[in-house]
Design a protein around this motif. Sequence first.
Motif, PDB file in Angstrom:
ATOM      1  N   LEU A  76       0.824  -1.205   0.000  1.00  0.00           N
ATOM      2  CA  LEU A  76       0.000   0.000   0.000  1.00  0.00           C
ATOM      3  C   LEU A  76       0.863   1.261   0.000  1.00  0.00           C
ATOM      4  N   ALA A  77       1.940   1.254   0.755  1.00  0.00           N
ATOM      5  CA  ALA A  77       2.838   2.406   0.764  1.00  0.00           C
ATOM      6  C   ALA A  77       3.456   2.621  -0.607  1.00  0.00           C
ATOM      7  N   GLY A  78       3.833   1.535  -1.254  1.00  0.00           N
ATOM      8  CA  GLY A  78       4.432   1.633  -2.577  1.00  0.00           C
ATOM      9  C   GLY A  78       3.458   2.067  -3.652  1.00  0.00           C
ATOM     10  N   MET A  79       2.187   1.795  -3.453  1.00  0.00           N
ATOM     11  CA  MET A  79       1.172   2.134  -4.448  1.00  0.00           C
ATOM     12  C   MET A  79       0.570   3.522  -4.218  1.00  0.00           C
ATOM     13  N   GLU A  80       0.956   4.173  -3.148  1.00  0.00           N
ATOM     14  CA  GLU A  80       0.344   5.462  -2.803  1.00  0.00           C
ATOM     15  C   GLU A  80       0.502   6.493  -3.920  1.00  0.00           C
ATOM     16  N   THR A  81       1.688   6.628  -4.473  1.00  0.00           N
ATOM     17  CA  THR A  81       1.923   7.600  -5.532  1.00  0.00           C
ATOM     18  C   THR A  81       1.046   7.301  -6.735  1.00  0.00           C
ATOM     19  N   ARG A  82       0.948   6.037  -7.070  1.00  0.00           N
ATOM     20  CA  ARG A  82       0.114   5.625  -8.204  1.00  0.00           C
ATOM     21  C   ARG A  82      -1.365   5.935  -7.949  1.00  0.00           C
ATOM     22  N   MET A  83      -1.811   5.685  -6.720  1.00  0.00           N
ATOM     23  CA  MET A  83      -3.202   5.957  -6.357  1.00  0.00           C
ATOM     24  C   MET A  83      -3.498   7.457  -6.474  1.00  0.00           C
ATOM     25  N   VAL A  84      -2.595   8.280  -5.990  1.00  0.00           N
ATOM     26  CA  VAL A  84      -2.793   9.723  -6.044  1.00  0.00           C
ATOM     27  C   VAL A  84      -2.845  10.195  -7.499  1.00  0.00           C
ATOM     28  N   ARG A  85      -1.960   9.677  -8.330  1.00  0.00           N
ATOM     29  CA  ARG A  85      -1.989  10.038  -9.760  1.00  0.00           C
ATOM     30  C   ARG A  85      -3.318   9.655 -10.393  1.00  0.00           C
ATOM     31  N   ARG A  86      -3.812   8.459 -10.049  1.00  0.00           N
ATOM     32  CA  ARG A  86      -5.092   7.999 -10.603  1.00  0.00           C
ATOM     33  C   ARG A  86      -6.232   8.880 -10.117  1.00  0.00           C
ATOM     34  N   PHE A  87      -6.207   9.257  -8.835  1.00  0.00           N
ATOM     35  CA  PHE A  87      -7.221  10.165  -8.287  1.00  0.00           C
ATOM     36  C   PHE A  87      -7.207  11.488  -9.056  1.00  0.00           C
ATOM     37  N   GLN A  88      -6.006  12.034  -9.277  1.00  0.00           N
ATOM     38  CA  GLN A  88      -5.879  13.295  -9.998  1.00  0.00           C
ATOM     39  C   GLN A  88      -6.380  13.165 -11.441  1.00  0.00           C
ATOM     40  N   HIS A  89      -6.200  11.994 -12.019  1.00  0.00           N
ATOM     41  CA  HIS A  89      -6.706  11.740 -13.378  1.00  0.00           C
ATOM     42  C   HIS A  89      -8.231  11.849 -13.400  1.00  0.00           C
ATOM     43  N   PHE A  90      -8.888  11.294 -12.403  1.00  0.00           N
ATOM     44  CA  PHE A  90     -10.350  11.361 -12.328  1.00  0.00           C
ATOM     45  C   PHE A  90     -10.830  12.766 -11.966  1.00  0.00           C
ATOM     46  N   ASP A  91     -10.136  13.432 -11.067  1.00  0.00           N
ATOM     47  CA  ASP A  91     -10.541  14.755 -10.570  1.00  0.00           C
ATOM     48  C   ASP A  91     -10.194  15.824 -11.607  1.00  0.00           C
ATOM     49  N   ARG A  92     -10.962  15.854 -12.672  1.00  0.00           N
ATOM     50  CA  ARG A  92     -10.665  16.718 -13.816  1.00  0.00           C
ATOM     51  C   ARG A  92     -10.650  18.206 -13.472  1.00  0.00           C
ATOM     52  N   ASP A  93     -11.490  18.636 -12.538  1.00  0.00           N
ATOM     53  CA  ASP A  93     -11.554  20.066 -12.218  1.00  0.00           C
ATOM     54  C   ASP A  93     -10.614  20.455 -11.081  1.00  0.00           C
ATOM     55  N   GLY A  94      -9.873  19.494 -10.534  1.00  0.00           N
ATOM     56  CA  GLY A  94      -8.902  19.789  -9.484  1.00  0.00           C
ATOM     57  C   GLY A  94      -9.515  20.208  -8.160  1.00  0.00           C
TER      58      GLY A  94
END
Length: 155
Positions: free
Chosen positions: A89-107
């Motif tokens: 989970l710690a190693g995947m955190e950066t990837r998860m945040v990037r994916r969240f930002q991908h979905f959050d189109r309006d920031g």
Amino acid sequence: MQRKTKLGMALGVTLVAGTLLASGVVLAGGSCKGGGPGRGPDPLERFDTNGDGKLTTEELRDFRTERLHKFDKNGDGHLGLDEFEGAWLAGMETRMVRRFQHFDRDGSGEVTEEEYLRPVTRMMRHLDRDGDGTVTREELRKMHRYHGGPRRGHH
């Protein structure tokens, strides 16, 4: 170049890149140096501990050993499933945040229902070749063949 040779080369490059990323991502924890919005971790910067611009097996092993000890909560020198889960989970955190930002189109810091469903709409538009609002098995087969999948009824 023959197709088998090209596929073999692509697989080799993928395996090397995957190994480098897995060396840090699975037991990395935290963000990676050199990363940023839309960019993945930079394995060379992250693991090149002596700064010579090269990665050695020793540098990768030292990094992973350090991470193993960090997540080995009971100190037995092994990672049980619960300990490995923390490392993963710690190693995947950066990837998860990037994916969240991908979905959050309006920031906005939140993913709306519209933002969350947007990829479904794009996928349907891409797969529904005849525009009738449905995706048939034949459309999936055509798309699969177009992208280099199995031929002649192989699944």
